[in-house]
Enzyme design. Structure first.
Site, PDB file in Angstrom:
ATOM      1  N   ASP A 112     -29.610 -79.488 -14.423  1.00  0.00           N
ATOM      2  CA  ASP A 112     -29.689 -80.945 -14.529  1.00  0.00           C
ATOM      3  C   ASP A 112     -30.328 -81.372 -15.842  1.00  0.00           C
ATOM      4  OD1 ASP A 112     -28.478 -81.675 -12.224  1.00  0.00           O
ATOM      5  OD2 ASP A 112     -30.299 -82.049 -11.084  1.00  0.00           O
ATOM      6  N   CYS A 149       3.553 -90.534 -13.055  1.00  0.00           N
ATOM      7  CA  CYS A 149       2.806 -91.275 -12.032  1.00  0.00           C
ATOM      8  C   CYS A 149       2.230 -90.332 -10.987  1.00  0.00           C
ATOM      9  CB  CYS A 149       3.711 -92.300 -11.353  1.00  0.00           C
ATOM     10  SG  CYS A 149       4.619 -93.348 -12.504  1.00  0.00           S
ATOM     11  N   ASP A 157     -25.899 -86.793  -9.507  1.00  0.00           N
ATOM     12  CA  ASP A 157     -27.279 -86.540  -9.916  1.00  0.00           C
ATOM     13  C   ASP A 157     -28.052 -87.814 -10.207  1.00  0.00           C
ATOM     14  OD1 ASP A 157     -26.792 -83.888  -9.626  1.00  0.00           O
ATOM     15  OD2 ASP A 157     -26.550 -83.457 -11.752  1.00  0.00           O
ATOM     16  N   ASP A 162     -22.621 -86.206 -12.957  1.00  0.00           N
ATOM     17  CA  ASP A 162     -22.083 -84.995 -12.366  1.00  0.00           C
ATOM     18  C   ASP A 162     -22.953 -84.594 -11.175  1.00  0.00           C
ATOM     19  OD1 ASP A 162     -24.312 -84.287 -13.852  1.00  0.00           O
ATOM     20  OD2 ASP A 162     -23.517 -82.335 -14.429  1.00  0.00           O
ATOM     21  N   ASP A 167     -21.299 -80.286 -14.230  1.00  0.00           N
ATOM     22  CA  ASP A 167     -20.674 -80.663 -15.504  1.00  0.00           C
ATOM     23  C   ASP A 167     -19.288 -81.262 -15.330  1.00  0.00           C
ATOM     24  OD1 ASP A 167     -22.830 -80.043 -17.126  1.00  0.00           O
ATOM     25  OD2 ASP A 167     -22.263 -77.946 -17.278  1.00  0.00           O
TER      26      ASP A 167
END
Length: 666
Positions: free
Chosen positions: A178, A648, A167, A157, A390
């Site tokens: 983090d 789709c 990250d 993320d 996140d």
């Protein structure tokens, strides 16, 4: 944990110094250290040391309990000593070996001054959120509810906007959030305030693991707590300053790669105690402790899980379709996320571009978008619109393989949880479309296929989809939730079911019922039930299509443990293009959007009988008794005309499974 006993070489006439790691053993060869003429020996030691004598040929050691005992000096005789309590000072314990000649005359002595230190590298091996001390299972992995082993998340993320793509590409922690994605690792030490001169404690990873794991440690703890990477792609080892006394040093560990064709998912981190010999001579290891992590897999979510967000592209020709989707989403109590033109750049096929799943560890969980190798107008969507705090991102792009339509994510489906011949698949099984085993047709690129297999927890099943023009499994199979014991039904496209329905209507005198009323496609010819049933070419083509679907039906029944009553056949018709590949004759209702109990189904424009489409009526009769709500969406202009359907053009983010993937046994 201490491994094999360390070997120490005594020297008669000298007293050497050594470190003894708590819980470990040191072995000393008494016979090899004896002076000439020695025939016996005795041992004295301080209270903090335990000493045993091991004789060659004897299974059990003999404990040294007093200073007056003497033993014969035989070849192969060794001492084994250990310490259970850390030293408060350097060299505060000792072992002295006295050698004797015939008649008991003392000849010489050998001695060792010992400093007891405790070193333990620890992780959450039992997955309860607590980093326990010296777990016996910290250096191994075992699957299942009674299993063990620490777990890492890939930090894919992006907590901070002004850093590299994700990250895991950064060697610094810019944001304390983090750290929430990372697993904790603790180095516990105990001993004197300082180590003897020259000794070092070093963390390390192997060259093979360095590009798969990153380890961070606080720098300047009293001035802002800045965390820096101490192990990773460019850092194979890190010297840890010895803190003195009893101390705990915290580290944060992240995964850098999901499991793939070259990576099993397991990584090891080591701490070693290095001993000096002389200046200019390299240090040598005298103790190593190891921990093992498994990198959490990327997990797909099936239609049976609750929807969170539905993503769709805004196009010039799909405004009315988007309004209908908005109403459907509102009923399903989820959110609509619209990707506008500056991001989609004219590409409407949302499901082909992204597949939304998640990753999960005991300490955290977050959604992860898998970006397909397909590169069209929407390739910036996952990075610019989804990647963030996140919300992770992973991309698989083959370097040497050509990308085909089978690499689009309409060709990747996942079943609900199933049980097959006593084997449980609590996270379902991935379905991948491929070519017929004996043919050289289109296949998913090996890189993407191997990635899906490497996740382990949703064992893939390969189906035959190359008979379709677009070649995607979602054109003939999907799943819907139910509230009965089975919890779901599998829906299959079925030409046989369509012909059976049309023949029934013909017998009822409705053979002239007209199809495609209100249809905005290019074909405006009047089509009736009688015309469809009298078209022998179309009938032969659909016999072929039905055989292809039946081939897959048999595979799915076997690999998903299904019975006929678990399958619902939805009426469908196909026609073959100039290349002999199948395309839908009318909008394909199997390619529906499933939002809990609410279904967004392509409007089939079937024969109108009694003011109602007989295909819609039949589909409602099949699905609504299961507690499902059917809503038919007109998608001809915006999707069907370009060989796609409503599903789709959309992609659904769903809630993760409650089941913990590490309880699964592959």
């Amino acid at each position: 944990m201490p491994g094999e006993p360390r070997t120490l070489r005594l020297q008669h006439g000298n007293r050497i110094e050594a470190l003894c790691v708590l819980g470990g053993h040191v072995r000393a060869d008494v016979f090899g250290a004896a002076p000439a003429g020695a025939v016996a020996f005795g041992v004295k030691h301080t209270e903090g040391v335990s000493v045993d004598v091991l004789f060659r040929g004897r299974a059990e050691p003999e404990a040294v309990s007093g200073a007056g005992t003497r033993w014969p000096l035989d070849e192969g005789t060794v001492l084994r000593f250990s310490m259970s309590r850390a030293s408060s000072e350097v060299n505060d314990n000792k072992v002295t070996v006295s050698f004797y000649a015939d008649g008991g005359k003392p000849i010489n002595q050998a001695g060792v001054f010992l400093t007891g230190v405790g070193i333990s590298l620890d992780v959450d091996a039992d997955r309860d959120g607590v980093v326990e001390k010296n777990s016996p299972n910290k250096a191994s992995w075992a699957w299942g509810p009674e299993g063990h082993g620490a777990i890492l998340l890939v930090s894919c993320d992006k907590e901070f906007p002004f850093i590299p793509p994700s990250d895991c590409d950064s060697e610094q922690v810019f944001n304390r959030e983090d750290l929430l994605d990372m697993a904790q690792m603790v180095l516990r030490t105990e001993g004197p305030q300082r180590l003897p001169r020259g000794y070092e404690i070093v963390l390390s990873v192997s060259v093979n693991d360095a590009d798969k794991v990153g380890v961070f440690h606080v720098q300047n703890p009293f001035f802002g707590q800045r965390y820096v990477q101490v192990l990773g792609r460019r850092k194979l080892f890190h010297a840890v300053p010895y803190p003195g006394g009893a101390a705990e040093l915290g580290f944060f560990v992240e995964g850098l790669r999901f499991p793939d064709e070259t990576f099993s998912g397991l990584v090891s981190i080591h701490v070693s105690l290095l001993e000096p010999l002389a200046e200019g001579i390299p240090h040598s290891p005298i103790f190593t402790d190891t921990v093992v992590f498994r990198v959490a897999p990327w997990i797909m979510t099936p239609n049976t899980l609750a929807p969170v967000n539905l993503f769709v592209c805004s196009m010039k020709d799909n405004y009315l379709f988007t309004k209908e989707i908005q109403s459907l989403v509102a009923k399903a109590s989820c959110k609509l996320k619209v990707c506008f033109g500056y991001i989609n750049r004219g590409d409407r096929w949302m499901q082909d571009e992204i597949r939304l799943g998640y990753t999960h560890a005991p300490h955290n969980s977050f959604p992860v978008v898998l970006d397909s190798p397909r590169e069209r107008g929407m390739e910036q969507l996952p990075v610019k619109e989804l990647l963030g705090p996140d919300f992770g991102y992973v991309h698989k792009e083959p370097l040497f393989e050509a990308v085909a339509s089978l690499d689009s994510f309409g060709n990747v489906e996942v079943s609900p949880p199933v049980s097959v011949a006593g084997k449980e698949y609590p996270l379902g099984r991935i379905l991948i479309g491929s070519s017929f085993p004996a043919s050289a047709g289109r296949r998913m690129t090996r890189l993407l296929r191997d990635f899906l297999y490497a996740q382990h927890v949703q064992a893939p099943v390969e189906l035959y989809s190359d008979w379709l023009a677009m070649g995607k499994v979602n054109e003939f199979v999907t799943f819907v939730p139910t509230s009965d014991k089975k919890r779901f039904r599998m829906l299959l496209a079925s030409p046989a079911a369509c012909y059976r329905l049309f023949r029934e209507k013909q017998k009822e005198g409705q053979g002239e019922a007209t199809m495609f009323k209100g249809y905005s496609g290019t074909d405006t010819k009047r089509v009736t039930i009688n015309k469809v049933l009298s078209n022998e070419v179309l009938a032969q083509q659909n016999q072929y299509v039905q055989r292809c679907i039946d081939w897959n039906r048999d595979i799915l029944k076997k690999e998903l443990g299904l019975l006929e009553e678990d399958i619902i056949d939805l009426p469908a018709l196909f026609k073959l293009d100039k290349q002999g590949k199948a395309v839908p004759y009318f909008p394909n209702t199997v390619t529906m959007i499933v939002l809990a109990k609410d279904l967004g189904i392509p409007k089939p424009f079937g024969p109108m009988a009694g003011g109602e489409c007989c295909l819609e009526r039949w589909i409602r009769a099949l699905l609504e008794p299961l507690g499902l709500r059917c809503r038919f969406l007109e998608d001809v202009a915006s999707y069907h005309g370009s060989l796609g359907e409503v599903r789709c053009g959309t992609s659904v983010q769903r809630r993760p499974f409650a089941f913990k993937w590490w309880h699964f046994t592959p």
